[in-house]
Design a protein around this motif. Structure first.
Motif, PDB file in Angstrom:
ATOM      1  N   CYS A   8       0.102  -4.042 -10.241  1.00  0.00           N
ATOM      2  CA  CYS A   8      -0.240  -2.659  -9.920  1.00  0.00           C
ATOM      3  C   CYS A   8       0.061  -1.813 -11.157  1.00  0.00           C
ATOM      4  CB  CYS A   8       0.585  -2.166  -8.730  1.00  0.00           C
ATOM      5  SG  CYS A   8       0.320  -0.414  -8.362  1.00  0.00           S
ATOM      6  N   GLU A  10       0.960   1.179 -11.296  1.00  0.00           N
ATOM      7  CA  GLU A  10       2.106   2.066 -11.079  1.00  0.00           C
ATOM      8  C   GLU A  10       3.379   1.304 -10.731  1.00  0.00           C
ATOM      9  OE1 GLU A  10       3.371   5.723  -8.137  1.00  0.00           O
ATOM     10  OE2 GLU A  10       1.261   5.289  -8.482  1.00  0.00           O
ATOM     11  N   HIS A  11       3.273   0.232  -9.911  1.00  0.00           N
ATOM     12  CA  HIS A  11       4.463  -0.464  -9.408  1.00  0.00           C
ATOM     13  C   HIS A  11       4.750  -1.795 -10.090  1.00  0.00           C
ATOM     14  CE1 HIS A  11       3.330   2.210  -5.953  1.00  0.00           C
ATOM     15  NE2 HIS A  11       4.607   2.514  -6.129  1.00  0.00           N
ATOM     16  N   CYS A  29      -2.782  -2.400  -3.549  1.00  0.00           N
ATOM     17  CA  CYS A  29      -1.326  -2.368  -3.625  1.00  0.00           C
ATOM     18  C   CYS A  29      -0.766  -2.013  -2.246  1.00  0.00           C
ATOM     19  CB  CYS A  29      -0.879  -1.340  -4.668  1.00  0.00           C
ATOM     20  SG  CYS A  29       0.917  -1.146  -4.742  1.00  0.00           S
ATOM     21  N   ARG A  31       1.952  -0.663  -1.603  1.00  0.00           N
ATOM     22  CA  ARG A  31       2.726   0.586  -1.667  1.00  0.00           C
ATOM     23  C   ARG A  31       1.832   1.816  -1.801  1.00  0.00           C
ATOM     24  NH1 ARG A  31       7.672  -0.753  -5.812  1.00  0.00           N
ATOM     25  NH2 ARG A  31       8.744  -2.262  -4.510  1.00  0.00           N
ATOM     26  N   CYS A  32       0.903   1.756  -2.776  1.00  0.00           N
ATOM     27  CA  CYS A  32       0.113   2.953  -3.051  1.00  0.00           C
ATOM     28  C   CYS A  32      -1.370   2.769  -2.748  1.00  0.00           C
ATOM     29  CB  CYS A  32       0.297   3.380  -4.512  1.00  0.00           C
ATOM     30  SG  CYS A  32      -0.321   2.181  -5.701  1.00  0.00           S
ATOM     31  N   SER A  34      -3.681   1.427  -4.511  1.00  0.00           N
ATOM     32  CA  SER A  34      -4.561   1.353  -5.676  1.00  0.00           C
ATOM     33  C   SER A  34      -4.918  -0.102  -5.963  1.00  0.00           C
ATOM     34  CB  SER A  34      -3.895   2.000  -6.892  1.00  0.00           C
ATOM     35  OG  SER A  34      -2.731   1.296  -7.247  1.00  0.00           O
TER      36      SER A  34
HETATM   37 ZN   LIG Z   1       1.118   0.409  -6.425  1.00  0.00          ZN
END
Ligand SMILES: [Zn+2]
Length: 93
Positions: A8, A10-11, A29, A31-32, A34
C-alpha cells in the motif's frame, strides 16, 4: 489459504490471505481501500528467523567446507559444574 504480500502506498507492506493461485495482481488495502500492488517474495522464507537461517546455512556449509580448529573448545563452566546425582546410582565395575 496462503498469505500474499501487497504494497500500500500509505501503509506499506500488508499480508492478505487468498486461496492458493487466486491472488490478483492488485487488491484493495484493508485499511484505506486504495489499490495495492502485489509483491513477490520467496515462499516460506519469512517463517525462519535470521539466527535460525544463519545456523542452517552454517550446517549446510559444513558439509563441503568444514571449519578447521587448531585447539579444543574451552569449557566455560568446567569445575563449577555439578555432577548429575543420577550418575551415583549407576552400576560400578
Ligand atoms: Zn492503505
Amino acid at each position: 489459504m496462503v498469505v500474499y504480500a501487497f504494497q500500500c502506498a500509505e501503509h506499506g507492506p500488508i499480508d492478505v490471505r487468498f486461496t492458493i493461485g487466486t491472488a490478483p495482481p492488485t487488491s484493495g488495502c484493508p485499511r484505506c481501500g486504495s489499490p495495492m500492488r502485489r509483491l513477490f517474495s520467496p515462499p516460506g522464507l519469512r517463517l525462519a528467523s535470521r539466527p535460525l537461517v544463519a545456523v542452517l546455512d552454517r550446517a549446510e556449509r559444513s558439509r563441503t567446507d568444514p571449519e578447521v580448529v587448531t585447539s579444543l573448545p574451552r569449557r566455560a563452566h568446567h569445575g563449577s559444574r555439578r555432577p548429575n546425582p543420577a550418575h551415583a546410582r549407576l552400576p560400578r565395575p
